[in-house]
Design a protein around this motif. Structure first.
Motif, PDB file in Angstrom:
ATOM      1  N   SER A 165      35.306  60.237  16.218  1.00  0.00           N
ATOM      2  CA  SER A 165      36.210  60.644  16.492  1.00  0.00           C
ATOM      3  C   SER A 165      37.374  60.928  15.724  1.00  0.00           C
ATOM      4  CB  SER A 165      35.662  61.256  18.062  1.00  0.00           C
ATOM      5  OG  SER A 165      36.599  62.509  18.217  1.00  0.00           O
ATOM      6  N   GLU A 166      38.281  62.101  16.474  1.00  0.00           N
ATOM      7  CA  GLU A 166      39.558  62.529  15.976  1.00  0.00           C
ATOM      8  C   GLU A 166      39.862  63.081  16.884  1.00  0.00           C
ATOM      9  OE1 GLU A 166      40.373  61.217  11.015  1.00  0.00           O
ATOM     10  OE2 GLU A 166      40.752  63.662  11.678  1.00  0.00           O
ATOM     11  N   GLU A 167      41.456  63.062  17.501  1.00  0.00           N
ATOM     12  CA  GLU A 167      41.844  64.277  17.751  1.00  0.00           C
ATOM     13  C   GLU A 167      43.463  64.215  17.342  1.00  0.00           C
ATOM     14  OE1 GLU A 167      44.338  64.437  22.354  1.00  0.00           O
ATOM     15  OE2 GLU A 167      42.486  63.689  21.962  1.00  0.00           O
TER      16      GLU A 167
ATOM     17  N   VAL B  99      39.432  57.115  16.436  1.00  0.00           N
ATOM     18  CA  VAL B  99      38.468  56.496  16.754  1.00  0.00           C
ATOM     19  C   VAL B  99      36.772  55.964  16.509  1.00  0.00           C
ATOM     20  CG1 VAL B  99      36.578  56.185  19.341  1.00  0.00           C
ATOM     21  CG2 VAL B  99      38.980  57.496  19.482  1.00  0.00           C
ATOM     22  N   ASN B 100      36.665  54.836  15.808  1.00  0.00           N
ATOM     23  CA  ASN B 100      35.423  53.960  14.924  1.00  0.00           C
ATOM     24  C   ASN B 100      35.615  53.049  16.051  1.00  0.00           C
ATOM     25  OD1 ASN B 100      35.976  55.648  13.074  1.00  0.00           O
ATOM     26  ND2 ASN B 100      38.193  54.718  12.679  1.00  0.00           N
ATOM     27  N   PRO B 101      33.909  52.816  16.283  1.00  0.00           N
ATOM     28  CA  PRO B 101      33.161  52.031  17.287  1.00  0.00           C
ATOM     29  C   PRO B 101      33.433  50.133  16.073  1.00  0.00           C
ATOM     30  CG  PRO B 101      31.755  53.177  15.676  1.00  0.00           C
ATOM     31  CD  PRO B 101      32.748  53.727  15.778  1.00  0.00           C
TER      32      PRO B 101
ATOM     33  N   VAL C 207      39.489  62.683  23.009  1.00  0.00           N
ATOM     34  CA  VAL C 207      39.022  61.662  23.186  1.00  0.00           C
ATOM     35  C   VAL C 207      39.107  60.309  24.190  1.00  0.00           C
ATOM     36  CG1 VAL C 207      39.599  61.655  20.287  1.00  0.00           C
ATOM     37  CG2 VAL C 207      40.944  60.169  21.681  1.00  0.00           C
ATOM     38  N   PHE C 208      40.325  61.394  25.012  1.00  0.00           N
ATOM     39  CA  PHE C 208      40.974  60.735  26.729  1.00  0.00           C
ATOM     40  C   PHE C 208      39.183  60.504  27.575  1.00  0.00           C
ATOM     41  CE2 PHE C 208      43.961  60.772  23.815  1.00  0.00           C
ATOM     42  CZ  PHE C 208      44.981  59.466  23.914  1.00  0.00           C
ATOM     43  N   ILE C 209      39.541  59.952  27.934  1.00  0.00           N
ATOM     44  CA  ILE C 209      38.504  60.146  29.440  1.00  0.00           C
ATOM     45  C   ILE C 209      39.434  59.892  30.315  1.00  0.00           C
ATOM     46  CG2 ILE C 209      38.283  57.274  30.122  1.00  0.00           C
ATOM     47  CD1 ILE C 209      35.387  58.467  30.467  1.00  0.00           C
TER      48      ILE C 209
ATOM     49  N   SER D  45      47.130  56.063  15.152  1.00  0.00           N
ATOM     50  CA  SER D  45      46.053  55.586  15.457  1.00  0.00           C
ATOM     51  C   SER D  45      45.058  55.199  15.520  1.00  0.00           C
ATOM     52  CB  SER D  45      46.662  55.741  17.573  1.00  0.00           C
ATOM     53  OG  SER D  45      47.674  55.682  17.264  1.00  0.00           O
ATOM     54  N   LYS D  46      44.400  53.667  15.078  1.00  0.00           N
ATOM     55  CA  LYS D  46      42.703  54.066  14.870  1.00  0.00           C
ATOM     56  C   LYS D  46      42.527  52.929  16.175  1.00  0.00           C
ATOM     57  CE  LYS D  46      43.744  53.848   9.954  1.00  0.00           C
ATOM     58  NZ  LYS D  46      42.952  53.078   8.766  1.00  0.00           N
ATOM     59  N   VAL D  47      41.787  53.645  16.733  1.00  0.00           N
ATOM     60  CA  VAL D  47      41.236  52.461  18.395  1.00  0.00           C
ATOM     61  C   VAL D  47      39.653  52.820  18.099  1.00  0.00           C
ATOM     62  CG1 VAL D  47      43.378  53.468  19.404  1.00  0.00           C
ATOM     63  CG2 VAL D  47      41.014  55.443  19.369  1.00  0.00           C
TER      64      VAL D  47
END
Length: 108
Positions: free
Chosen positions: A83-85, A106-108, A58-60, A25-27
């Motif tokens: 980041s990656e998880e 995760v990519n901005p 990567v989760f809040i 998943s790319k988020v």
């Protein structure tokens, strides 16, 4: 914020899950991730979604089960840059408990 649906479409050889995102998943920071199950394709329920031991979180929020549903939800931390998880989906398939290890990037 974008909503990413990861659909569990079934089970392949040796317990590997067939996922709509092919296991990656790319988020973006702050995005919402929802995991859901296609009925009658082998997966009865998700038992747990957890980060792998030596991986980044990567989760809040979550991942947590959605009440009265087979779906799970998680919110990506809005403060992440890159980041990656690696995480594990523990699931029940008819009379067996199995697990599968996809990845979130995760990519901005």
């Amino acid at each position: 914020m974008k909503i990413h649906y990861i659909t569990i479409e079934g089970i392949e050889a040796r317990g590997k899950l067939k996922l709509s995102d092919k296991g990656l998943s790319k988020v973006k920071p702050g995005d919402l991730v929802i995991w859901d199950i296609v009925p009658d394709e082998g997966v009865v329920k998700i038992s747990k979604i957890k980060k792998d031991e030596n991986s980044n979180n990567v989760f809040i929020i979550g991942p947590i089960p959605i009440k009265n549903s087979n779906a799970w939800i998680g919110v990506i931390s809005p403060e992440l840059k890159h980041s990656e998880e690696d995480y594990t989906i523990e699931y029940q398939a008819k009379d067996k408990d199995l697990s599968f290890d996809p990845k979130i990037q995760v990519n901005p």
